[in-house]
Motif scaffolding. Structure first.
Motif, PDB file in Angstrom:
ATOM      1  N   LEU A  65       0.829  -1.205   0.000  1.00 40.78           N
ATOM      2  CA  LEU A  65       0.000   0.000   0.000  1.00 40.78           C
ATOM      3  C   LEU A  65       0.863   1.255   0.000  1.00 40.78           C
ATOM      4  N   HIS A  66       1.885   1.276   0.857  1.00 40.85           N
ATOM      5  CA  HIS A  66       2.754   2.451   0.941  1.00 40.85           C
ATOM      6  C   HIS A  66       3.486   2.708  -0.368  1.00 40.85           C
ATOM      7  N   THR A  67       4.007   1.653  -0.972  1.00 35.55           N
ATOM      8  CA  THR A  67       4.737   1.848  -2.231  1.00 35.55           C
ATOM      9  C   THR A  67       3.790   2.335  -3.328  1.00 35.55           C
ATOM     10  N   ALA A  68       2.572   1.808  -3.343  1.00 39.41           N
ATOM     11  CA  ALA A  68       1.598   2.260  -4.343  1.00 39.41           C
ATOM     12  C   ALA A  68       1.265   3.738  -4.134  1.00 39.41           C
ATOM     13  N   LEU A  69       1.104   4.129  -2.862  1.00 42.50           N
ATOM     14  CA  LEU A  69       0.790   5.523  -2.560  1.00 42.50           C
ATOM     15  C   LEU A  69       1.956   6.438  -2.919  1.00 42.50           C
ATOM     16  N   ALA A  70       3.173   5.964  -2.654  1.00 46.11           N
ATOM     17  CA  ALA A  70       4.348   6.775  -2.983  1.00 46.11           C
ATOM     18  C   ALA A  70       4.451   6.978  -4.484  1.00 46.11           C
ATOM     19  N   VAL A  71       4.239   5.891  -5.239  1.00 47.34           N
ATOM     20  CA  VAL A  71       4.287   5.991  -6.691  1.00 47.34           C
ATOM     21  C   VAL A  71       3.187   6.919  -7.198  1.00 47.34           C
ATOM     22  N   ALA A  72       2.018   6.859  -6.553  1.00 45.60           N
ATOM     23  CA  ALA A  72       0.892   7.690  -6.984  1.00 45.60           C
ATOM     24  C   ALA A  72       1.048   9.149  -6.563  1.00 45.60           C
ATOM     25  N   GLY A  73       2.015   9.436  -5.698  1.00 45.36           N
ATOM     26  CA  GLY A  73       2.243  10.811  -5.277  1.00 45.36           C
ATOM     27  C   GLY A  73       1.505  11.212  -4.021  1.00 45.36           C
ATOM     28  N   VAL A  74       0.797  10.268  -3.390  1.00 41.33           N
ATOM     29  CA  VAL A  74       0.065  10.609  -2.169  1.00 41.33           C
ATOM     30  C   VAL A  74       1.030  10.996  -1.052  1.00 41.33           C
ATOM     31  N   ALA A  75       2.219  10.396  -1.073  1.00 43.92           N
ATOM     32  CA  ALA A  75       3.215  10.737  -0.055  1.00 43.92           C
ATOM     33  C   ALA A  75       3.561  12.216  -0.111  1.00 43.92           C
ATOM     34  N   ALA A  76       3.546  12.796  -1.317  1.00 37.59           N
ATOM     35  CA  ALA A  76       3.829  14.223  -1.442  1.00 37.59           C
ATOM     36  C   ALA A  76       2.760  15.053  -0.740  1.00 37.59           C
ATOM     37  N   VAL A  77       1.516  14.564  -0.785  1.00 37.45           N
ATOM     38  CA  VAL A  77       0.427  15.262  -0.093  1.00 37.45           C
ATOM     39  C   VAL A  77       0.653  15.221   1.418  1.00 37.45           C
ATOM     40  N   LEU A  78       1.058  14.039   1.926  1.00 38.43           N
ATOM     41  CA  LEU A  78       1.339  13.920   3.361  1.00 38.43           C
ATOM     42  C   LEU A  78       2.453  14.875   3.775  1.00 38.43           C
ATOM     43  N   ALA A  79       3.461  14.986   2.913  1.00 36.21           N
ATOM     44  CA  ALA A  79       4.582  15.875   3.225  1.00 36.21           C
ATOM     45  C   ALA A  79       4.143  17.336   3.200  1.00 36.21           C
ATOM     46  N   ALA A  80       3.156  17.643   2.356  1.00 33.58           N
ATOM     47  CA  ALA A  80       2.729  19.034   2.204  1.00 33.58           C
ATOM     48  C   ALA A  80       1.672  19.442   3.223  1.00 33.58           C
ATOM     49  N   VAL A  81       1.008  18.463   3.840  1.00 32.45           N
ATOM     50  CA  VAL A  81      -0.054  18.763   4.812  1.00 32.45           C
ATOM     51  C   VAL A  81       0.350  18.193   6.172  1.00 32.45           C
ATOM     52  N   PRO A  82       1.084  18.954   6.967  1.00 31.63           N
ATOM     53  CA  PRO A  82       1.582  18.448   8.251  1.00 31.63           C
ATOM     54  C   PRO A  82       0.481  17.930   9.167  1.00 31.63           C
ATOM     55  N   ALA A  83      -0.693  18.568   9.159  1.00 32.71           N
ATOM     56  CA  ALA A  83      -1.766  18.144  10.059  1.00 32.71           C
ATOM     57  C   ALA A  83      -2.217  16.718   9.742  1.00 32.71           C
ATOM     58  N   LEU A  84      -2.308  16.386   8.454  1.00 32.19           N
ATOM     59  CA  LEU A  84      -2.702  15.043   8.050  1.00 32.19           C
ATOM     60  C   LEU A  84      -1.630  14.029   8.441  1.00 32.19           C
ATOM     61  N   PHE A  85      -0.383  14.412   8.243  1.00 27.86           N
ATOM     62  CA  PHE A  85       0.735  13.536   8.613  1.00 27.86           C
ATOM     63  C   PHE A  85       0.725  13.268  10.113  1.00 27.86           C
ATOM     64  N   ARG A  86       0.521  14.309  10.922  1.00 29.63           N
ATOM     65  CA  ARG A  86       0.500  14.149  12.382  1.00 29.63           C
ATOM     66  C   ARG A  86      -0.675  13.283  12.820  1.00 29.63           C
ATOM     67  N   ALA A  87      -1.825  13.460  12.155  1.00 31.35           N
ATOM     68  CA  ALA A  87      -2.998  12.660  12.512  1.00 31.35           C
ATOM     69  C   ALA A  87      -2.738  11.174  12.272  1.00 31.35           C
ATOM     70  N   LEU A  88      -2.106  10.853  11.163  1.00 33.47           N
ATOM     71  CA  LEU A  88      -1.779   9.459  10.872  1.00 33.47           C
ATOM     72  C   LEU A  88      -0.744   8.920  11.861  1.00 33.47           C
ATOM     73  N   GLN A  89       0.201   9.771  12.250  1.00 36.53           N
ATOM     74  CA  GLN A  89       1.177   9.362  13.261  1.00 36.53           C
ATOM     75  C   GLN A  89       0.479   9.000  14.568  1.00 36.53           C
ATOM     76  N   LEU A  90      -0.464   9.832  14.970  1.00 39.75           N
ATOM     77  CA  LEU A  90      -1.183   9.576  16.220  1.00 39.75           C
ATOM     78  C   LEU A  90      -1.996   8.285  16.141  1.00 39.75           C
ATOM     79  N   LEU A  91      -2.651   8.056  15.017  1.00 40.44           N
ATOM     80  CA  LEU A  91      -3.423   6.824  14.838  1.00 40.44           C
ATOM     81  C   LEU A  91      -2.516   5.604  14.903  1.00 40.44           C
TER      82      LEU A  91
END
Length: 212
Positions: free
Chosen positions: A50-76
């Motif tokens: 799943l992670h590799t697919a998301l990275a290839v799709a560019g979703v990882a760039a969204v996580l990097a650009a939206v700190p609040a979303l990244f932090r929320a996933l970290q907390l979960l």
């Protein structure tokens, strides 16, 4: 096989084999049964896919650009790992061990635990996003090469984590003795609890520094 591909395989193998929440969850489930351990290992590999697919799709760039979303996933992710650790430690206070308690749960629960533990780690897609481009030769199409690198990571996980599960199962006759089972449950439960706390504290401390 070119030199960059060999180098990437070595780096990826080190990343996959590094002890962490994935490793601990696989060991914990392998103590229940070989089936549970392998199912958990496959769940971890599914999370990596799943992670590799998301990275290839560019979703990882969204996580990097939206700190609040990244932090929320970290907390979960931290909360889930902490839950697994506390649940394992609580089994020590009961007469039945975790092995006895979960012996009839089949493969669905460990598969889900392996997948969720890995999938809720938001650092993985960020790591892939920063690492994969380093091994794409100049002038080559990025997408086919990136997909190949991602598949190497998943293939390594499909070798490493089931191997860990099978090794733990092979040692199971000794590890499942009541005293040894309690010791292993205490170690894995403590490891998961500490990892969960660390994963929870990191985004909370980052939020505190950001608001200061």
């Amino acid at each position: 096989m070119d030199g960059q591909l060999i180098a990437f395989t070595g780096v990826a193998a080190g990343m996959v084999a590094m002890p962490g929440a994935d490793f601990t969850v696989v060991v914990r489930n392998a103590l229940v049964s070989r089936r549970a351990g392998v199912a958990s290992a496959l769940g971890v590999a599914g999370g990596l896919l799943l992670h590799t697919a998301l990275a290839v799709a560019g979703v990882a760039a969204v996580l990097a650009a939206v700190p609040a979303l990244f932090r929320a996933l970290q907390l979960l992710g931290g909360a889930y790992v902490l839950y697994l650790g506390v649940r394992t430690l609580r089994s020590l206070s009961r007469a039945d061990t975790a092995v006895e308690e979960e012996s009839g749960t089949g493969a669905v629960r460990p598969l889900r635990q392996g997948f969720v533990t890995n999938a809720l780690n938001p650092k993985a897609p960020i790591t892939f996003l920063s690492l994969l481009p380093q091994f794409v030769p100049a002038g080559q199409p990025a997408l086919p090469r990136t997909l190949l690198l991602a598949l190497i990571v998943v293939a390594l996980a499909l070798v490493w984590f089931p191997a860990v599960a099978l090794l733990v199962d092979r040692l199971g006759r000794w590890l499942r003795r009541p005293r040894a089972a309690r010791l292993v449950a205490a170690v894995t439960g403590t490891a998961l609890t500490v990892l969960g706390v660390v994963l929870l504290l990191e985004p909370l401390l980052a939020l505190g520094r950001g608001s200061a």
